[in-house]
Design a protein around this motif. Structure first.
Motif, mmCIF file in Angstrom:
data_model
loop_
_atom_site.group_PDB
_atom_site.id
_atom_site.type_symbol
_atom_site.label_atom_id
_atom_site.label_comp_id
_atom_site.label_asym_id
_atom_site.label_seq_id
_atom_site.Cartn_x
_atom_site.Cartn_y
_atom_site.Cartn_z
ATOM 1 N N LEU A 134 -23.713 -4.994 21.180
ATOM 2 C CA LEU A 134 -23.114 -3.673 21.307
ATOM 3 C C LEU A 134 -23.609 -2.753 20.193
ATOM 4 O O LEU A 134 -24.028 -1.615 20.441
ATOM 5 N N VAL A 135 -23.568 -3.236 18.955
ATOM 6 C CA VAL A 135 -24.026 -2.435 17.819
ATOM 7 C C VAL A 135 -25.512 -2.129 17.956
ATOM 8 O O VAL A 135 -25.957 -1.008 17.714
ATOM 9 N N SER A 136 -26.278 -3.125 18.371
ATOM 10 C CA SER A 136 -27.716 -2.939 18.535
ATOM 11 C C SER A 136 -28.010 -1.842 19.549
ATOM 12 O O SER A 136 -28.893 -0.994 19.347
ATOM 13 N N SER A 137 -27.252 -1.829 20.635
ATOM 14 C CA SER A 137 -27.445 -0.805 21.658
ATOM 15 C C SER A 137 -27.159 0.587 21.107
ATOM 16 O O SER A 137 -27.898 1.544 21.373
ATOM 17 N N GLU A 160 -25.147 1.762 6.287
ATOM 18 C CA GLU A 160 -23.779 1.985 5.812
ATOM 19 C C GLU A 160 -22.756 1.762 6.918
ATOM 20 O O GLU A 160 -21.653 1.267 6.666
ATOM 21 N N HIS A 161 -23.118 2.125 8.153
ATOM 22 C CA HIS A 161 -22.170 2.014 9.257
ATOM 23 C C HIS A 161 -22.131 0.611 9.874
ATOM 24 O O HIS A 161 -21.083 0.179 10.353
ATOM 25 N N VAL A 162 -23.266 -0.089 9.897
ATOM 26 C CA VAL A 162 -23.278 -1.411 10.544
ATOM 27 C C VAL A 162 -22.832 -2.523 9.591
ATOM 28 O O VAL A 162 -22.385 -3.581 10.049
ATOM 29 N N THR A 163 -22.954 -2.304 8.274
ATOM 30 C CA THR A 163 -22.622 -3.362 7.319
ATOM 31 C C THR A 163 -21.198 -3.880 7.476
ATOM 32 O O THR A 163 -20.988 -5.091 7.603
ATOM 33 N N PRO A 164 -20.169 -3.022 7.476
ATOM 34 C CA PRO A 164 -18.801 -3.564 7.628
ATOM 35 C C PRO A 164 -18.567 -4.231 8.983
ATOM 36 O O PRO A 164 -17.785 -5.178 9.079
ATOM 37 N N ILE A 165 -19.270 -3.753 10.009
ATOM 38 C CA ILE A 165 -19.112 -4.367 11.333
ATOM 39 C C ILE A 165 -19.642 -5.797 11.313
ATOM 40 O O ILE A 165 -18.975 -6.736 11.756
ATOM 41 N N PHE A 166 -20.863 -5.971 10.794
ATOM 42 C CA PHE A 166 -21.459 -7.296 10.774
ATOM 43 C C PHE A 166 -20.705 -8.235 9.827
ATOM 44 O O PHE A 166 -20.552 -9.424 10.119
ATOM 45 N N ARG A 167 -20.214 -7.715 8.719
ATOM 46 C CA ARG A 167 -19.477 -8.568 7.783
ATOM 47 C C ARG A 167 -18.198 -9.082 8.428
ATOM 48 O O ARG A 167 -17.872 -10.278 8.334
ATOM 49 N N ALA A 217 -19.633 6.711 16.268
ATOM 50 C CA ALA A 217 -19.383 5.849 17.430
ATOM 51 C C ALA A 217 -19.501 4.378 17.067
ATOM 52 O O ALA A 217 -18.842 3.522 17.667
ATOM 53 N N LEU A 218 -20.345 4.063 16.086
ATOM 54 C CA LEU A 218 -20.460 2.679 15.621
ATOM 55 C C LEU A 218 -19.138 2.213 15.021
ATOM 56 O O LEU A 218 -18.668 1.100 15.283
ATOM 57 N N ASP A 219 -18.541 3.069 14.192
ATOM 58 C CA ASP A 219 -17.249 2.717 13.595
ATOM 59 C C ASP A 219 -16.171 2.555 14.662
ATOM 60 O O ASP A 219 -15.354 1.642 14.597
ATOM 61 N N GLU A 220 -16.202 3.446 15.647
ATOM 62 C CA GLU A 220 -15.206 3.368 16.717
ATOM 63 C C GLU A 220 -15.372 2.092 17.529
ATOM 64 O O GLU A 220 -14.394 1.485 17.961
ATOM 65 N N ALA A 221 -16.623 1.680 17.746
ATOM 66 C CA ALA A 221 -16.870 0.433 18.480
ATOM 67 C C ALA A 221 -16.269 -0.748 17.739
ATOM 68 O O ALA A 221 -15.703 -1.665 18.347
#
Length: 399
Positions: free
Chosen positions: A119-122, A241-248, A99-103
């Motif tokens: 959003l990611v934090s939630s 692993e899932h949040v790193t590409p989002i934050f970058r 769901a993190l990737d989908e977000a």
């Protein structure tokens, strides 16, 4: 789970457990019915006594036999439920990580960095509950780590926090590029400040990697001690692993947007940003015409061309920086200042009619009289300003 089911199916079938539970009830009904039948047939006193004693004996035997079977049934059913519930939990964890990737795919290009972080934090809090989360990145010098985004009930404690690049839990994770956990927060109390972490008892810092180099840290704070086992570290690694590409992506987008809307010399918003904000403010005024006045100011430096010609462009640039900083220093927090063209600064004054605008103009002019621009050591000059203003609806209805 399959082997458990097969091994227990013959000896501990759930149907036999249900029969064991029902048996005492059936025996009780049998005893009552048998006694009633004997009475209906006119049995004598001794015969009735014998029937009652027999019925009681049957009920007692059935109950004694069924009780241990019931206890065994409850234990096995509980074990079955535990195993059954454990499997969906694994799938649920994977679903939440996906769901993190989908977000990121859905909202990555539509949310600003702060909203994306929340959003990611939630989503992460659903996987690994925490009290406060923070995104920490190095400053331009690389010598400090800044808390740029944070989320949680006590998140304001971390506003404007900075630590050395190797200090605290985040600094350690950033330096060794490994997940670090701590119960007690002694290192963070010293690096961030005891008052900022006084409500927390544990923390976990996840380095965010691009290639073999860290670009930030995702830190979680907890109000109770945490399990620091290998399983916890593996879960944090999966989250990382899932949040790193989002934050970058989010940070890169934020830098790109900032560059597109910022004047490189003064660091103020540029002309494009000014018109974006002005359009939004005018839309608010149109909806609330009588309750929402709006005034804009146009300010430039008197004889700025002569300054550039006589003293050079380097001094002219310094004067622009000085002017931008001092104009902003006399505005309200809600006001918006931008450098638009050459030596011109534009100001949006929300909720300000002419009276309020004149008061602000007077403050700005007085401030420049009292603070001279230093040209060289011991030599300064007072900057004179040209100021124009226009009030929405009175002087115009469009940008």
């Amino acid at each position: 789970m399959n082997s458990f089911e097969n091994a227990g199916r013959d000896e501990r079938d759930p149907g036999s457990f249900q029969a064991a539970k029902i048996a005492p009830i059936v025996a009780g009904l049998f005893a009552i019915s048998f006694t009633f039948l004997a009475a209906s047939l006119g049995a004598g006193r001794w015969m009735m006594f014998a029937v009652t004693l027999f019925s009681a004996a049957v009920f007692l035997c059935v109950s004694v036999f069924a009780r241990p079977r019931n206890a065994e049934a409850e234990a096995v059913i509980e074990e079955l439920q535990t195993v059954t519930e454990a499997e969906p939990a694994g799938y649920d964890l994977e679903d939440r990580l996906i769901a993190l990737d989908e977000a990121n795919e859905v909202f990555g290009s539509s949310l600003n960095a702060a909203d994306m972080f929340r959003l990611v934090s939630s989503r992460v809090s659903e996987i690994f509950p925490f009290a406060v989360s923070a995104l920490i990145v190095p400053d331009e010098s690389g010598e400090k780590l800044k808390f740029v985004h944070f989320d949680g009930d006590q998140a304001e404690l971390l506003r404007d926090a900075e630590i050395g690049a190797s200090e605290g839990l985040a600094g350690r994770a950033f330096t060794i590029t490994k997940i670090v956990t701590e119960n007690g927060l002694g290192a963070d109390a010293q690096a961030i400040g005891a008052e900022r972490v006084s409500g927390f008892m544990a923390s976990a810092a996840i380095p965010l990697m691009h290639g073999d180099k860290p670009f930030g840290v995702f830190q979680l704070f907890f109000t109770a001690p945490i399990d620091r086992s290998e399983d916890t570290v593996k879960l944090l690694e999966a989250i990382g692993e899932h949040v790193t590409p989002i934050f970058r992506s989010s940070l890169a987008f934020e830098r790109t947007l900032s560059s597109a809307l910022t004047d490189s010399l003064t660091g103020l918003p540029n002309e494009r940003a000014f018109y974006m904000v002005l359009e939004n403010q005018l839309a608010e005024c149109l909806r609330h015409r009588d309750e929402r006045p709006l005034t804009i100011l146009s300010i430039d430096i008197r004889d700025f061309g002569a300054v550039n010609s006589m003293l050079g462009h380097a001094v002219g640039d310094q004067m622009l920086e000085f002017a931008g900083a001092h104009i902003g220093g006399h505005l309200r927090k809600m006001d918006f200042l931008a450098r638009t063209v050459n030596d011109e600064f534009s100001v949006i004054l929300p909720t300000a009619a002419e009276k309020t605008a004149f008061e602000i103009i007077d403050r700005i002019r007085e401030g420049f009289v009292q603070n001279e621009f230093e040209i060289a050591d011991g030599e300064g000059v007072a900057i004179a300003l040209n100021v124009g203003w226009a009030t929405f609806w009175k002087d115009g209805e469009t940008v």
